[in-house]
Scaffold this motif. Sequence first.
Motif, PDB file in Angstrom:
ATOM      1  N   GLY A 177      57.166  57.443  38.519  1.00  0.00           N
ATOM      2  CA  GLY A 177      58.125  58.102  38.882  1.00  0.00           C
ATOM      3  C   GLY A 177      58.720  58.409  40.374  1.00  0.00           C
ATOM      4  N   LEU A 178      57.355  58.060  41.061  1.00  0.00           N
ATOM      5  CA  LEU A 178      57.314  58.296  42.723  1.00  0.00           C
ATOM      6  C   LEU A 178      57.891  57.081  43.384  1.00  0.00           C
ATOM      7  N   THR A 179      57.515  55.728  42.647  1.00  0.00           N
ATOM      8  CA  THR A 179      57.756  54.575  43.430  1.00  0.00           C
ATOM      9  C   THR A 179      59.019  54.019  43.013  1.00  0.00           C
ATOM     10  N   THR A 180      59.529  54.287  41.718  1.00  0.00           N
ATOM     11  CA  THR A 180      60.731  53.653  41.607  1.00  0.00           C
ATOM     12  C   THR A 180      61.925  54.609  41.057  1.00  0.00           C
ATOM     13  N   GLY A 181      61.687  55.640  40.871  1.00  0.00           N
ATOM     14  CA  GLY A 181      62.742  56.746  40.497  1.00  0.00           C
ATOM     15  C   GLY A 181      63.148  56.682  39.246  1.00  0.00           C
ATOM     16  N   GLU A 224      63.283  46.548  38.404  1.00  0.00           N
ATOM     17  CA  GLU A 224      64.745  46.182  39.068  1.00  0.00           C
ATOM     18  C   GLU A 224      65.325  45.515  38.144  1.00  0.00           C
ATOM     19  N   VAL A 225      64.970  45.057  36.925  1.00  0.00           N
ATOM     20  CA  VAL A 225      66.113  44.356  35.926  1.00  0.00           C
ATOM     21  C   VAL A 225      66.467  45.598  35.138  1.00  0.00           C
ATOM     22  N   PRO A 226      67.847  45.699  35.317  1.00  0.00           N
ATOM     23  CA  PRO A 226      68.823  46.730  34.777  1.00  0.00           C
ATOM     24  C   PRO A 226      68.742  46.648  32.980  1.00  0.00           C
ATOM     25  N   ASN A 227      68.845  47.650  32.134  1.00  0.00           N
ATOM     26  CA  ASN A 227      69.295  47.623  30.862  1.00  0.00           C
ATOM     27  C   ASN A 227      70.740  47.417  30.654  1.00  0.00           C
ATOM     28  N   ARG A 228      70.988  46.490  30.205  1.00  0.00           N
ATOM     29  CA  ARG A 228      72.667  46.373  29.908  1.00  0.00           C
ATOM     30  C   ARG A 228      72.956  46.285  28.396  1.00  0.00           C
TER      31      ARG A 228
END
Lengths: 101, 524
Positions: free
Chosen positions: B460-464, B47-51
């Motif tokens: 891939g299936l659970t988080t996209g 959930e933590v995005p790369n910025r």
Amino acid sequence: MKSKAAGLPISYRLAVTSRSLAAVFGGYLLAAMASVCITLLLPVPRAEAVISGMMLSFLFYLVAFLWCFACRSAWQAWLGVLVPSLVLAMISGLAYWMKNP
Amino acid sequence: MKEGFRQAMAWLHTWTGLIFGWLLFAIFMTGTMSYFKEEISHWTQPEVPNRALDPAASLDLAQRYLQEHAPTAGSWFIELPNAREPALSVSWPKAGGGRRDFTSKTLDPATGAELQARETRGGNFFYRFHFQLEMPHPWGRWLSTFAAFIMLLGLVTGIITHKKIFKEFFTFRPGKGQRSWLDGHNAIGVLVLPFHLMISYSSLVIFMAMVMPASIIASYGDNTRGFFNDLFGGQSQVQAAGTAAPLLPLPQLYAKVQEQAPGANLAWVEVQNPGDQNARVRFARHAGDRIAHQRGGGWLFDGVNGTLEGGSQIEATPVLISGGMYGLHMGIFAGPWLRWLYFFFGLAGTAVIGTGLVMWLGKRQLKHAKSGTQPFELRLVEVLNIASMSGLLIGVAAFFWANRLLPIGLEGRADWETNCFFLLWALSLVHAMLRRGRRAWAEQLGFGALMWAGLPLLNGLTTGQGLNHSLAVGDWAMAGFDLTALASGLFLAWAASKMWRAPVVAAKRAPKAAPGKLIESEVN
């Protein structure tokens, strides 16, 4: 030392146990005494002497450990760690007394 | 032990290696993973995005957030994002809580919004397990430090035992059963020897004040605090004055740090007594900026008028050596290439331990090959070998599966992840007890292969954020984890296929092989 473990006499097993104890505990005592001795004798500021003593102590532990399994008998193993510990303790005691009379 | 020096050392190598091998395997495995602690944490919190990194902006956002949510807290703690770990986290002591009771929140480093990341211990779990073994303090640390000493002992006795160290380094005889294992054990051991010596000695240095305190006591008496103050500079807590005063904007102080040390990366910022006349702000440098570890380094500012109150540090040789050992062990300074090298060296260490355990057993099983029954102690070692190696790999994979499959809002979610790790590990022990040796290996390795190779798919299936996404946007931490999991799965599949096939009966060849005898006399 083939795997005839079941056929080994009890005296042999006791001797191995005794050597292991000498290595783990006697060796630790020797290492601790060596670290104290180095700390008290090194002519550098206090904190640095402590760090040097601690870092070098593990080499003493290592050699003591090797000795305990390389010497001829379990008695020698104990003597080989206790006598140097005693000597180092006496030197440390002397050094401590000269620093804090 | 009764024979010559070398035989005695070989005996010591064999038996200390056996007794501590299982534990050391787990310690090396989790330690190796810890070189990618941040990347693992990133994978476990997708959930933590790369910025893009902007420390000044992040500090401003953190300060605003804390001003709003914890204006009366006694202190604030801000962990800044870095190239490997994208999260900005803030924490403060809970009102009425204990000394180590903190509320902590993860923020989006670009907007300052609170992130609802799944509860997990991530890479930190393996890092902590590596030296605390999930045991109560301080027993885990003592045990792992002693295991490190046994590793050092194993290296030294191994060198003594192995007389033709360079000649045999170039000897590898594959497909010869027991002898191939010995050649592999020797070759990997010697190839990575400097790393092995460094890693085991430095682990003793890291915990030396705990395991060898005699010289501190001899020199400082009861005042052990004094020793740490001499070394790291006393970090005295300033008392709050009780009069309110606004805290300077943290980006302004950050600019001062950059004046002092241009380009310095920061790890964390601590604010003592925010909003008080006696506010203090401490900036700690990121450990990756230098090799030698330095505790208590950094910059201390008066938080109201902005004057620098820096502390002094000893930079004497012994301090540098011990700090250097610490730094080399942790490898925080390492860039991507060096980090991978660390990782492979760690794997090599794990392999040396594993091959040693396999050899101990193989050698003794040969003697019972004809009768078809093996004594209890050999069966015990066999079960423990299987559970400690393939079982551990299954347990680690189970942790990551749990991370993706457990419901996000589950109460005590992080604990359930670690429970899954231990549960699967324990089940693999039960499985190893129920099945015959080779079959158990094959089944566990095969199962492990499925679990590891399945991780990228599951992700891939659970988080996209599977490989198609992470490779496209250049999220190398995420992609690197998935690719490594895939590679591990393939490796395990290869190992499993070897085990499925009929065993190479080395027993038939043993009497013929004259050169084998020579080696046999070296290690028993």
